[in-house]
Design a protein around this motif. Structure first.
Motif, PDB file in Angstrom:
ATOM      1  N   ARG A  30       0.867  -1.172   0.000  1.00  0.00           N
ATOM      2  CA  ARG A  30       0.000   0.000   0.000  1.00  0.00           C
ATOM      3  C   ARG A  30       0.904   1.221   0.000  1.00  0.00           C
ATOM      4  O   ARG A  30       1.891   1.268   0.741  1.00  0.00           O
ATOM      5  CB  ARG A  30      -0.910   0.006   1.235  1.00  0.00           C
ATOM      6  N   GLN A  78     -14.012   4.604   8.970  1.00  0.00           N
ATOM      7  CA  GLN A  78     -14.051   3.434   8.087  1.00  0.00           C
ATOM      8  C   GLN A  78     -12.693   3.199   7.434  1.00  0.00           C
ATOM      9  O   GLN A  78     -12.216   2.054   7.361  1.00  0.00           O
ATOM     10  CB  GLN A  78     -15.136   3.628   7.023  1.00  0.00           C
ATOM     11  N   GLU A  79     -12.049   4.274   6.972  1.00  0.00           N
ATOM     12  CA  GLU A  79     -10.725   4.131   6.346  1.00  0.00           C
ATOM     13  C   GLU A  79      -9.702   3.599   7.346  1.00  0.00           C
ATOM     14  O   GLU A  79      -8.872   2.741   7.004  1.00  0.00           O
ATOM     15  CB  GLU A  79     -10.271   5.488   5.790  1.00  0.00           C
ATOM     16  N   THR A  80      -9.764   4.091   8.582  1.00  0.00           N
ATOM     17  CA  THR A  80      -8.835   3.615   9.611  1.00  0.00           C
ATOM     18  C   THR A  80      -9.072   2.142   9.914  1.00  0.00           C
ATOM     19  O   THR A  80      -8.114   1.352  10.029  1.00  0.00           O
ATOM     20  CB  THR A  80      -8.984   4.450  10.890  1.00  0.00           C
ATOM     21  N   LEU A  81     -10.328   1.746  10.043  1.00  0.00           N
ATOM     22  CA  LEU A  81     -10.642   0.350  10.356  1.00  0.00           C
ATOM     23  C   LEU A  81     -10.278  -0.579   9.206  1.00  0.00           C
ATOM     24  O   LEU A  81      -9.877  -1.735   9.428  1.00  0.00           O
ATOM     25  CB  LEU A  81     -12.124   0.216  10.703  1.00  0.00           C
ATOM     26  N   GLU A  82     -10.413  -0.111   7.984  1.00  0.00           N
ATOM     27  CA  GLU A  82      -9.987  -0.929   6.839  1.00  0.00           C
ATOM     28  C   GLU A  82      -8.479  -1.165   6.886  1.00  0.00           C
ATOM     29  O   GLU A  82      -7.998  -2.271   6.586  1.00  0.00           O
ATOM     30  CB  GLU A  82     -10.391  -0.252   5.531  1.00  0.00           C
ATOM     31  N   GLU A  83      -7.726  -0.138   7.262  1.00  0.00           N
ATOM     32  CA  GLU A  83      -6.272  -0.303   7.413  1.00  0.00           C
ATOM     33  C   GLU A  83      -5.964  -1.233   8.589  1.00  0.00           C
ATOM     34  O   GLU A  83      -5.056  -2.077   8.507  1.00  0.00           O
ATOM     35  CB  GLU A  83      -5.626   1.065   7.625  1.00  0.00           C
ATOM     36  N   LYS A  85      -7.820  -3.666   9.586  1.00  0.00           N
ATOM     37  CA  LYS A  85      -8.164  -5.027   9.154  1.00  0.00           C
ATOM     38  C   LYS A  85      -7.044  -5.647   8.334  1.00  0.00           C
ATOM     39  O   LYS A  85      -6.727  -6.837   8.481  1.00  0.00           O
ATOM     40  CB  LYS A  85      -9.463  -4.977   8.349  1.00  0.00           C
ATOM     41  N   VAL A  86      -6.428  -4.841   7.495  1.00  0.00           N
ATOM     42  CA  VAL A  86      -5.305  -5.334   6.687  1.00  0.00           C
ATOM     43  C   VAL A  86      -4.135  -5.724   7.581  1.00  0.00           C
ATOM     44  O   VAL A  86      -3.541  -6.800   7.434  1.00  0.00           O
ATOM     45  CB  VAL A  86      -4.869  -4.254   5.667  1.00  0.00           C
ATOM     46  N   ASP A  93     -12.733  -7.578  12.539  1.00  0.00           N
ATOM     47  CA  ASP A  93     -13.926  -7.299  11.739  1.00  0.00           C
ATOM     48  C   ASP A  93     -14.638  -6.087  12.328  1.00  0.00           C
ATOM     49  O   ASP A  93     -14.576  -5.844  13.540  1.00  0.00           O
ATOM     50  CB  ASP A  93     -14.882  -8.493  11.736  1.00  0.00           C
ATOM     51  N   ARG A  95     -18.269  -3.315  11.748  1.00  0.00           N
ATOM     52  CA  ARG A  95     -19.519  -2.998  11.070  1.00  0.00           C
ATOM     53  C   ARG A  95     -20.046  -1.677  11.621  1.00  0.00           C
ATOM     54  O   ARG A  95     -19.718  -1.287  12.748  1.00  0.00           O
ATOM     55  CB  ARG A  95     -20.551  -4.099  11.270  1.00  0.00           C
ATOM     56  N   GLU A 177      -7.254   6.814  15.285  1.00  0.00           N
ATOM     57  CA  GLU A 177      -6.332   5.670  15.393  1.00  0.00           C
ATOM     58  C   GLU A 177      -5.948   5.395  16.839  1.00  0.00           C
ATOM     59  O   GLU A 177      -6.010   4.253  17.313  1.00  0.00           O
ATOM     60  CB  GLU A 177      -5.075   5.919  14.559  1.00  0.00           C
TER      61      GLU A 177
END
Length: 555
Positions: A30, A78-83, A85-86, A93, A95, A177
């Motif tokens: 990334r 959402q962007e922070t949680l997606e990072e 998750k990666v 997970d 929601r 974060e």
């Protein structure tokens, strides 16, 4: 022959693309191209997430109809949680849930009440529609994190309430974060740090530290310590508002604890007085001799025997005559009750709301080799210093509105001291009964010390009417939420954090607001430009393609 060569070339390229496609899932990277690296996370957060031993489930309760500012906050979460998750390798997970999406009103109320009990308070969202109608809606800008059968709520709407709504949302985005990662760390931490709350010098008592100790027990193992020879068994020590002089023996143990890499927080009141006598014509205030001033001086800070007055003040209840057969009680600004909302850029205090201090003194720095001094808290633009001993009375309320008297801005009242230093006892004999060979004269490991010129910021006072404990997170006179507890918890996180997780609070997202006047004036032009230019360019390319094709085949 030429045909076979073309076929082989095509087959080779196709085979290469197929092989790259098969193995591409093993290659992952990334690349954050933003100027402030807003999509990158702190290395300490990466280590925390990559070492998770079980599934983390995060429910975010910021969903449903939102205005533009809260949509921005939702997108950032959402962007922070997606990072996250990666980095968590499938161990996390999340929601988004709308807490207002219930058909049954009773179920909705019970669910929302449970969120408040879990530490996710509600916020009233006001919005104005396109035709001017105003709408009002309760939202819950927080998340519930579950890990290993443990749960904890976290509020994600923070920031300095003295700022605009847009700036406060931006500050909240910068802190997403850290807020999420610190809760995950707390839930996954099996080796708790040990905190000593020093006693024996008339410090604040357990009942006066109820709120602080309650929060500390969620993250640390705490002990009330009177035998300071045991300090080396603790990761940090809190010395909260001592009123009796430290014996030479106790001072020696504190000195050697810090020399050996220990960490400490001193919350000191340098002025003593009988506060109950202030409404009865005034009281005479004079300085404490705590016996540890020379040790703190050695670390690079001088604690002054004075009191600060500030025009950014809290309120005090004053009896202003009688109203019939009852006392006429008024709430007036009391300049000794200080609202501190000017902070440095250090991660301990960055983007915090107001800290409420009472009878705060000033601090000065002095030369101390090897020690880095960072101011954390300041007074407002309009403050002044009153040297002590002196008389303190309610007559000073009359001067609180006189701007000309408050000419000293941004007086520092809290310092972070980091580094190595020479022992106070390097050229002295240890106290009687302590072997001279046990003395360590120079720092073995770097120390971190925080000196705060007020002990009341952590003190739970008792409401004289109800007899209940008043929160250090809320000023009932002004109806103002406070950051006293957040400040102390951040400070202890920094003192005990070996991984550097708190450095995530340094993230900075730059606001780039549009010029509202130009938006109104040039709106139609830019709309037509964005719609028309692609159509024109596509048409010109089509005409050029037809022209070149016709020219080629007419030959």
């Amino acid at each position: 022959m030429r045909k076979w060569e073309d076929l082989l070339t095509f087959s080779s390229i196709a085979l290469l693309l197929i092989l790259l496609n098969i193995h591409s899932d093993k290659l992952f990277f990334r690349w954050d191209l933003t100027e402030e690296k807003r999509f990158s996370i702190n290395p300490a957060t990466e280590r925390l997430l990559s070492n998770l031993e079980g599934k983390v489930a995060i429910d975010v309760y910021l969903d449903g109809p939102l205005n533009a500012e809260f949509e921005h906050l939702k997108m950032a979460i959402q962007e922070t949680l997606e990072e996250f998750k990666v980095q968590a390798n499938g161990q996390l997970d999340f929601r988004f849930i709308d807490p207002n999406d219930f058909a049954d009103v009773r179920q909705k109320q019970q669910f929302q009440k449970s969120l408040i009990e879990k530490g996710i308070p509600q916020t009233t969202l006001y919005d104005v529609g396109a035709n001017g109608e105003q709408t009002q809606r309760l939202i819950y800008p927080g998340a519930l994190i579950t890990y290993k059968n443990k749960q904890k709520g976290v509020l994600l709407l923070k920031g300095n309430k003295a700022k605009s709504a847009q700036e406060q949302i931006n500050q909240s985005i910068e802190g997403v974060e850290f807020e999420l990662a610190s809760v995950i760390k707390g839930l996954s931490n099996t080796q708790e740090k040990r905190i000593a709350i020093v006693q024996g010098h008339d410090e604040l008592k357990p009942q006066e530290l109820q709120e602080l100790t309650g929060s500390l027990q969620e993250k640390y193992q705490i002990n009330w310590l009177t035998d300071l020879s045991q300090l080396n068994n603790y990761d940090a020590a809190i010395i909260a508002q001592p009123k009796k002089t430290f014996r030479n023996r106790d001072k020696y143990f504190i000195d050697q604890y810090l020399i050996n890499g220990g960490n400490a927080m001193f919350l000191l009141d340098k002025v003593q007085m009988n506060k109950d006598s202030i409404p009865l014509g005034g009281t005479y205030a004079f300085g404490y001799d705590l016996g540890i001033e020379d040790l703190i001086f050695r670390l690079g800070v001088r604690t002054n025997v004075d009191l600060i007055q500030d025009q950014q003040a809290g309120l005090i209840e004053v009896v202003a005559g009688n109203f019939g057969d009852k006392a006429n009680i008024k709430k007036l600004p009391w300049p000794y009750y200080t609202y501190l909302n000017t902070f440095s850029e250090h991660p301990i205090v960055r983007n915090m709301d107001v800290v409420y201090g009472k009878f705060v003194s000033s601090l000065d720095t002095v030369k101390s080799v090897g020690i880095k001094k960072t101011p954390l808290l300041f007074t407002s633009n309009y403050s002044r210093i009153r040297p002590m001993p002196n008389l303190i009375s309610l007559d000073e309320i009359k001067e609180a509105s006189n701007k000309e008297l408050f000419t000293k801005p941004h007086i520092p009242v809290a310092y972070l001291l980091e580094g190595t230093f020479k022992s106070l006892y390097a050229n002295r004999f240890p106290p009687r009964g302590i072997p001279k060979e046990s003395l360590i004269k120079n720092s073995v490991h770097p120390t971190k010390v925080i000196v705060i010129a007020d002990g009341d910021i952590v003190k739970n006072e008792f409401n004289p009417i109800t007899g209940g404990v008043e929160s250090i997170e809320f000023d009932r006179h002004r109806g103002q939420t406070l950051s006293n507890l957040e400040f102390v918890m951040n400070a202890l996180e920094y003192l005990t954090d070996q991984d550097g997780l708190i450095m995530a609070r340094n993230k900075k997202v730059t606001l780039r607001p549009l010029d509202s006047f130009k938006v109104r004036e040039e709106k139609a032009f830019w709309q037509w430009l964005n719609v028309g230019v692609p159509v024109v360019v596509t048409a010109l390319l089509g005409i050029l393609f037809v022209y070149l094709r016709r020219r080629r085949y007419e030959r």
